[in-house]
Design an enzyme around this catalytic site. Structure first.
Site, PDB file in Angstrom:
ATOM      1  N   CYS A 230      33.555  32.152  44.817  1.00 36.03           N
ATOM      2  CA  CYS A 230      34.194  32.090  43.508  1.00 36.03           C
ATOM      3  C   CYS A 230      35.698  32.267  43.700  1.00 36.03           C
ATOM      4  O   CYS A 230      36.185  32.541  44.800  1.00 36.03           O
ATOM      5  CB  CYS A 230      33.646  33.183  42.602  1.00 36.03           C
ATOM      6  SG  CYS A 230      34.020  34.864  43.198  1.00 36.03           S
TER       7      CYS A 230
ATOM      8  N   HIS B 247      36.824  44.103  44.986  1.00 39.93           N
ATOM      9  CA  HIS B 247      36.050  44.898  44.033  1.00 39.93           C
ATOM     10  C   HIS B 247      36.898  45.896  43.259  1.00 39.93           C
ATOM     11  O   HIS B 247      36.423  46.493  42.296  1.00 39.93           O
ATOM     12  CB  HIS B 247      34.939  45.639  44.775  1.00 39.93           C
ATOM     13  CG  HIS B 247      34.107  44.739  45.626  1.00 39.93           C
ATOM     14  ND1 HIS B 247      34.238  44.684  46.994  1.00 39.93           N
ATOM     15  CD2 HIS B 247      33.168  43.827  45.310  1.00 39.93           C
ATOM     16  CE1 HIS B 247      33.408  43.781  47.479  1.00 39.93           C
ATOM     17  NE2 HIS B 247      32.754  43.243  46.480  1.00 39.93           N
TER      18      HIS B 247
ATOM     19  N   CYS C 109      39.920  41.242  42.269  1.00 37.26           N
ATOM     20  CA  CYS C 109      39.669  40.063  41.446  1.00 37.26           C
ATOM     21  C   CYS C 109      40.271  40.277  40.056  1.00 37.26           C
ATOM     22  O   CYS C 109      40.063  41.343  39.448  1.00 37.26           O
ATOM     23  CB  CYS C 109      38.160  39.820  41.326  1.00 37.26           C
ATOM     24  SG  CYS C 109      37.728  38.522  40.143  1.00 37.26           S
TER      25      CYS C 109
ATOM     26  N   GLU D 240      32.953  48.362  42.902  1.00 39.09           N
ATOM     27  CA  GLU D 240      33.532  47.942  41.620  1.00 39.09           C
ATOM     28  C   GLU D 240      33.320  49.005  40.548  1.00 39.09           C
ATOM     29  O   GLU D 240      34.227  49.312  39.772  1.00 39.09           O
ATOM     30  CB  GLU D 240      32.934  46.614  41.171  1.00 39.09           C
ATOM     31  CG  GLU D 240      33.567  46.086  39.899  1.00 39.09           C
ATOM     32  CD  GLU D 240      32.908  44.825  39.374  1.00 39.09           C
ATOM     33  OE1 GLU D 240      32.845  44.678  38.134  1.00 39.09           O
ATOM     34  OE2 GLU D 240      32.479  43.980  40.192  1.00 39.09           O
TER      35      GLU D 240
ATOM     36  N   THR E 203      30.937  43.154  36.959  1.00 33.19           N
ATOM     37  CA  THR E 203      31.061  41.704  36.777  1.00 33.19           C
ATOM     38  C   THR E 203      29.975  40.902  37.466  1.00 33.19           C
ATOM     39  O   THR E 203      29.852  39.698  37.224  1.00 33.19           O
ATOM     40  CB  THR E 203      32.430  41.210  37.303  1.00 33.19           C
ATOM     41  OG1 THR E 203      32.508  41.451  38.709  1.00 33.19           O
ATOM     42  CG2 THR E 203      33.575  41.902  36.592  1.00 33.19           C
TER      43      THR E 203
END
Length: 367
Positions: free
Chosen positions: A55, A117, A139, A169, A207
């Site tokens: 991604c 993260h 991110c 995260e 996420t």
């Protein structure tokens, strides 16, 4: 004299849905013919999920480590795994990256990259206290959740963070407002949950969760706490959702689903679970094609293939090569979405040492 029309180029179905930007990760040495082509009742084929793999957030983080090594030279330190993929981490280690658990392991004044993260403010401060030159590869979609947590904490809301205890995260987001956040691991946690004020609640999420499980958790939370507020926008990232939608389409048609991804990758683990929930007769997660067992293929006509959001495409192509040896050379792309997003690089890496701007410094759309 008649004109001859040029036929449009036909894309190899094996490459449909591959990440729009994918680093040149080295291929592994393959043992050809390891899987045998045994007869089955019917036609053999592979349904290849599109989209799959890298991604935008993972791509940005991995590129950040590569650019930092180019710009500053080895070693460059990275707190935690930059992304949750064994092959990516091993490859970057060979290039000169050193992965550490905490910033107190990094020599004073050295460069350190924060992983995709995200980190808590306490980690940022600890790095500053050691005089480290920090590069934040978090991110942007994780950063958005951090900002939401800070905003709701300032409003004295109690935040129910749906996510997995111990995941980097979740630790990073919790660290933004530790006195206001309660972690909810699954729908089964809801009944025992205790809150300060049921009229001042909001939920946020990690996420990379299963969309279905997250929504079930929210449903149960709202049954107990009708005043529960929603976040201003969806926290589960576009890539996680897209990969789950893709495997949901394939799963009912598949005798077997193989997910390429590491065991500590939440979204890869979720893909295997989603495949089974949506009708795949069997599903396995592997780091490498060499882990696929001959017995998994017995009687199998249709194999679904996908990969988690931290997986380089080279690992998928190696799996397809091995499956072709076993007679599954008919690969059909199953397209449910197209992705063209590229995130901007961390600000420290948008120019090279001479001041020239990197061609992908500010990100954008690439199709």
């Amino acid at each position: 004299m008649s004109e001859t029309a040029t036929a449009p180029a036909i894309q190899d179905p094996r490459t449909v849905g591959a990440p729009v930007v994918s680093l040149a990760m080295p291929r592994l040495r393959r043992e050809r013919g390891r899987l045998r082509d045994l007869p089955v009742d019917g036609e053999k084929k592979v349904l290849l999920a599109a989209p799959r793999g890298y991604c935008a957030g993972v791509d940005r983080a991995v590129v950040a480590v590569e650019k930092a090594l180019d710009r500053y030279g080895a070693p460059v330190y990275v707190r935690k795994q930059i992304v949750h993929n064994v092959h990516v981490v091993n490859t970057l280690e060979k290039m000169g990256a050193i992965f550490v658990e905490e910033v107190d392991e990094v020599p004073e004044g050295a460069h350190v990259v924060f992983s995709a993260h995200g980190v808590s403010p306490a980690v940022v401060q600890a790095a500053a206290d050691r005089g480290l030159q920090a590069i934040d590869a978090t991110c942007p979609l994780v950063t958005k959740v951090h900002r939401e947590a800070v905003r709701f904490a300032k409003q004295d809301m109690e935040i129910l963070l749906i996510g997995h205890t111990g995941h980097e995260e979740v630790e990073g987001t919790s660290g933004e407002a530790p006195d206001h956040i309660t972690i909810v691991n699954s729908p089964d946690d809801v009944d025992a949950l205790e809150v300060r004020d049921p009229t001042k609640l909001v939920w946020l999420s990690q996420t990379t969760l299963s969309v279905d499980e997250t929504m079930e958790t929210v449903r149960r939370l709202r049954e107990r706490f009708p005043a529960l507020q929603d976040p201003p926008s969806d926290d589960i990232c576009y890539a996680t959702q897209n990969r789950q939608v893709a495997i949901k389409k394939i799963a009912p048609q598949a005798d077997l689903v193989i997910v390429v991804g590491s065991s500590n990758s939440s979204n890869s683990v979720r893909l295997k679970e989603v495949a089974l929930e949506y009708g795949a007769k069997a599903a396995y997660r592997v780091d490498f094609a060499s882990e696929v067992r001959q017995e998994w293929l017995e009687g199998v006509r249709t194999i679904g293939v996908t990969s988690g959001a931290s997986v380089p495409e080279v690992l998928v192509q190696e799996l397809l090569d091995d499956l072709a040896d076993a007679g599954y050379g008919d690969v059909r792309a199953s397209v449910t979405a197209e992705e063209d997003l590229v995130f901007s690089l961390p600000k420290e890496l948008r120019q090279d040492a001479s001041g020239k701007r990197d061609e992908r410094a500010l990100g954008g759309r690439v199709r």
